[in-house]
Design a protein around this motif. Structure first.
Motif, PDB file in Angstrom:
ATOM      1  N   THR A 196       0.722  -1.346  -0.307  1.00 33.24           N
ATOM      2  CA  THR A 196      -0.290   0.142   0.171  1.00 33.24           C
ATOM      3  C   THR A 196       0.411   1.192   0.035  1.00 33.24           C
TER       4      THR A 196
ATOM      5  N   SER B  74      -3.978   5.839   4.175  1.00 40.88           N
ATOM      6  CA  SER B  74      -4.900   5.706   4.446  1.00 40.88           C
ATOM      7  C   SER B  74      -6.088   5.948   3.780  1.00 40.88           C
TER       8      SER B  74
ATOM      9  N   LYS C   5      -6.854   2.546   2.274  1.00 44.07           N
ATOM     10  CA  LYS C   5      -7.342   1.780   2.972  1.00 44.07           C
ATOM     11  C   LYS C   5      -8.850   1.783   3.260  1.00 44.07           C
TER      12      LYS C   5
ATOM     13  N   ARG D  16     -10.698   1.103  -0.291  1.00 46.59           N
ATOM     14  CA  ARG D  16     -10.612  -0.598  -0.165  1.00 46.59           C
ATOM     15  C   ARG D  16     -11.796  -1.201   0.589  1.00 46.59           C
TER      16      ARG D  16
END
Length: 106
Positions: free
Chosen positions: A16, A28, A31, A34
């Motif tokens: 990532t 961030s 994330k 996702r």
């Protein structure tokens, strides 16, 4: 014009941290995307909540290509068409794929 050869391996697996700058996002945001079913495809290496996540370089490039437009009117046409189809419950067919950021969230 002949296509240019890639100067990287499209199957290269990126963390990532490595993928985020290629997408123009913070880690961030990657994330969060996702979780929201947005962003490039990713691979989960394991079953647990904290299993490692990787991105294929080719998937990142494909995701960026889906978001490439020649003009704002081209983008607007895609957005209008996709939103209209989603409101009417019409699934995208093979010749038209709705960009993920325009797909309705459930």
């Amino acid at each position: 014009m002949a296509p240019q050869a890639l100067n990287y391996d499209p199957d290269q697996m990126l963390t990532t941290e490595e993928a985020a700058p290629l997408c123009g996002y913070a880690e961030s945001t990657m994330k969060l995307n996702r979780h929201l079913k947005r962003g490039p495809k990713f691979i989960k290496l394991g079953d647990g909540k904290n299993a490692a996540v990787r991105y294929r370089r080719g998937d990142i490039d494909a995701w960026l290509t889906e978001r490439t437009f020649a003009s704002t009117s081209e983008y607007s046409a895609v957005a209008r068409h996709s939103q209209s189809r989603a409101r009417n419950g019409i699934p995208a067919h093979a010749s038209h794929v709705t960009p993920p950021w325009l797909r309705p969230t459930v």
